[in-house]
Design a protein around this motif. Structure first.
Motif, PDB file in Angstrom:
ATOM      1  N   ARG A 100      40.044  85.837  70.068  1.00  0.00           N
ATOM      2  CA  ARG A 100      40.276  84.695  70.967  1.00  0.00           C
ATOM      3  C   ARG A 100      38.992  84.017  71.409  1.00  0.00           C
ATOM      4  N   SER A 101      37.879  84.736  71.357  1.00  0.00           N
ATOM      5  CA  SER A 101      36.590  84.144  71.726  1.00  0.00           C
ATOM      6  C   SER A 101      35.824  83.634  70.509  1.00  0.00           C
ATOM      7  N   ASN A 102      36.489  83.612  69.346  1.00  0.00           N
ATOM      8  CA  ASN A 102      35.905  83.131  68.099  1.00  0.00           C
ATOM      9  C   ASN A 102      34.657  83.923  67.689  1.00  0.00           C
ATOM     10  N   GLN A 103      34.635  85.190  68.034  1.00  0.00           N
ATOM     11  CA  GLN A 103      33.575  86.096  67.575  1.00  0.00           C
ATOM     12  C   GLN A 103      34.161  86.899  66.411  1.00  0.00           C
ATOM     13  N   LEU A 104      34.058  86.322  65.221  1.00  0.00           N
ATOM     14  CA  LEU A 104      34.866  86.762  64.088  1.00  0.00           C
ATOM     15  C   LEU A 104      34.106  87.609  63.068  1.00  0.00           C
ATOM     16  N   GLY A 105      32.855  87.953  63.388  1.00  0.00           N
ATOM     17  CA  GLY A 105      32.088  88.774  62.465  1.00  0.00           C
ATOM     18  C   GLY A 105      30.919  88.021  61.866  1.00  0.00           C
ATOM     19  N   ILE A 106      30.535  88.382  60.663  1.00  0.00           N
ATOM     20  CA  ILE A 106      29.352  87.795  60.026  1.00  0.00           C
ATOM     21  C   ILE A 106      29.486  86.275  59.908  1.00  0.00           C
ATOM     22  N   ARG A 107      30.686  85.788  59.606  1.00  0.00           N
ATOM     23  CA  ARG A 107      30.871  84.352  59.381  1.00  0.00           C
ATOM     24  C   ARG A 107      30.460  83.525  60.584  1.00  0.00           C
ATOM     25  N   THR A 108      30.724  84.023  61.795  1.00  0.00           N
ATOM     26  CA  THR A 108      30.380  83.269  63.003  1.00  0.00           C
ATOM     27  C   THR A 108      29.100  83.782  63.665  1.00  0.00           C
ATOM     28  N   GLY A 109      28.482  84.809  63.074  1.00  0.00           N
ATOM     29  CA  GLY A 109      27.231  85.335  63.622  1.00  0.00           C
ATOM     30  C   GLY A 109      27.408  86.344  64.747  1.00  0.00           C
ATOM     31  N   LYS A 110      28.654  86.607  65.100  1.00  0.00           N
ATOM     32  CA  LYS A 110      28.894  87.556  66.192  1.00  0.00           C
ATOM     33  C   LYS A 110      30.287  88.157  66.030  1.00  0.00           C
ATOM     34  N   GLY A 111      30.361  89.478  66.139  1.00  0.00           N
ATOM     35  CA  GLY A 111      31.624  90.203  66.095  1.00  0.00           C
ATOM     36  C   GLY A 111      31.418  91.483  66.887  1.00  0.00           C
ATOM     37  N   PHE A 112      31.592  92.633  66.261  1.00  0.00           N
ATOM     38  CA  PHE A 112      31.205  93.885  66.912  1.00  0.00           C
ATOM     39  C   PHE A 112      29.679  93.970  67.006  1.00  0.00           C
ATOM     40  N   TYR A 113      29.008  93.254  66.079  1.00  0.00           N
ATOM     41  CA  TYR A 113      27.547  93.166  66.089  1.00  0.00           C
ATOM     42  C   TYR A 113      27.131  91.705  66.180  1.00  0.00           C
ATOM     43  N   ILE A 114      25.868  91.488  66.502  1.00  0.00           N
ATOM     44  CA  ILE A 114      25.268  90.159  66.456  1.00  0.00           C
ATOM     45  C   ILE A 114      24.406  90.094  65.202  1.00  0.00           C
ATOM     46  N   TYR A 115      24.502  88.967  64.470  1.00  0.00           N
ATOM     47  CA  TYR A 115      23.859  88.843  63.157  1.00  0.00           C
ATOM     48  C   TYR A 115      22.833  87.721  63.144  1.00  0.00           C
ATOM     49  N   ASP A 116      21.792  87.907  62.300  1.00  0.00           N
ATOM     50  CA  ASP A 116      20.834  86.826  62.103  1.00  0.00           C
ATOM     51  C   ASP A 116      21.360  85.867  61.042  1.00  0.00           C
ATOM     52  N   GLU A 117      20.577  84.850  60.702  1.00  0.00           N
ATOM     53  CA  GLU A 117      21.045  83.815  59.777  1.00  0.00           C
ATOM     54  C   GLU A 117      21.269  84.332  58.364  1.00  0.00           C
ATOM     55  N   ASN A 118      20.712  85.500  58.035  1.00  0.00           N
ATOM     56  CA  ASN A 118      20.904  86.092  56.714  1.00  0.00           C
ATOM     57  C   ASN A 118      22.045  87.107  56.675  1.00  0.00           C
ATOM     58  N   GLY A 119      22.777  87.224  57.792  1.00  0.00           N
ATOM     59  CA  GLY A 119      23.901  88.146  57.839  1.00  0.00           C
ATOM     60  C   GLY A 119      23.534  89.582  58.104  1.00  0.00           C
TER      61      GLY A 119
END
Length: 324
Positions: free
Chosen positions: A294-313
């Motif tokens: 619901r917060s659009n934190q969908l994983g690697i695709r959005t840069g944030k999910g259970f983890y936070i990701y850099d621009e290279n995933g």
């Protein structure tokens, strides 16, 4: 003078031959999201010509950019040469018209999830109908997805027996198992052809009878729900759960990392579909998954999910906002 002996030259291979067409020489892909691009790359790398369709020229440009990026990464790791990349890319043709799928031996529908995470069954049934009108009667029509009921998509077609469902795991490049789902109408001949297709792309075929979630997703979702519940109950830390998964059970990634790779929106939608089908609460998405969704934190695709990701995933830290 001795008699001249004349023998036919056919048996010596000097006659003009009529080369038999390969079983899978031209493949179609409809929808070039993450799954579609994986299939395009796999089939073109295996020597097949690939025609892919997406919704706009802008999307097509993006697909080529992503395909180039993935291949360049492989080149940087000595897994591919520039010459090999050029050959592979030359096998890939974009289109905005269904008519360009004429002559394909196999077309795989991979329509992307909407922003709400849903894939429309009526839309896909319409795609199947258009393909039936476009392709030769012996061409195979397939869909890619673990919760797709292929019998439902094929029910209104004249040649139902050529329809089959596939699922390509996307958790990592070496997850080379292809789940081949034989529906009520799928012929044994078509299933055998898909086994050959799996071998051509260096995948191991697994026969699966029609069941929402197939095998891989049913296993993953139950483990993911249990891991989320342990986090909510503060049984242990996210890191400890991930290390239990990777060290004790020998997995490449932790269960939360896999969820981010597959995509939270996909998993929530798939789990809801399985819960509606089976009525089992262990398939119902855990509140943590809904919070991310619901917060659009969908994983690697959005840069944030259970983890936070850099621009290279690459994962740079745990997502602390999960517990805010």
């Amino acid at each position: 003078m001795s008699e001249l002996i004349i023998e036919p030259i056919e048996k010596y291979g000097l006659n003009i031959s009529h080369e038999k067409k390969a079983l899978f020489s031209r493949i179609g892909v409809i929808g070039a999201g993450k799954e579609g691009r994986t299939i395009i790359n796999l089939t073109a790398s295996a020597g097949m010509d690939v025609v892919f369709m997406d919704e706009s020229q802008e999307r097509i440009d993006y697909v080529f950019k992503e395909l180039n990026r993935v291949m360049d990464q492989k080149i940087s790791k000595w897994g591919l040469t520039q010459a090999e990349k050029k050959v592979i890319m030359n096998r890939i043709t974009p289109t905005l018209s269904y008519s360009d799928f004429a002559g394909c031996d196999l077309v795989i529908e991979c329509t992307r999830y909407s922003e709400s995470g849903r894939r429309s069954t009526p839309l896909r049934k319409n795609i199947f109908k258009i393909l039936e009108d476009t392709l030769e009667p012996d061409a195979i029509i397939a869909t890619n997805g673990p919760t797709v009921i292929i019998s439902e998509l094929a029910a209104d077609l004249e040649h139902k027996e050529r329809c089959v469902s596939l699922y390509f795991p996307v958790s990592h490049p070496d997850a080379r198992i292809l789940e081949i789902v034989k529906g009520m109408y799928t012929s044994e001949e078509v299933y055998k052809k898909m086994e050959i297709f799996a071998q051509l792309i260096n995948y191991q075929p697994h026969r699966v009878n029609e069941s929402n979630g197939n095998v891989s997703i049913r296993l993953l979702t139950i483990m993911l729900n249990e891991a989320c519940q342990m986090l909510l109950e503060r049984v242990t830390s996210m890191q400890s759960i991930e290390e239990t998964f990777t060290i004790i059970y020998g997995q490449r990634y932790g269960v939360f990392r896999i969820a981010d790779i597959v995509g939270i929106e996909r998993l929530v939608t798939i789990m809801e579909a399985m819960f509606n089908d089976f009525g089992e609460t262990h398939y119902k998405p855990n509140p943590l998954l809904w919070k991310l969704y619901r917060s659009n934190q969908l994983g690697i695709r959005t840069g944030k999910g259970f983890y936070i990701y850099d621009e290279n995933g690459n994962a740079v830290s745990e997502n602390k906002s999960l517990f805010v």
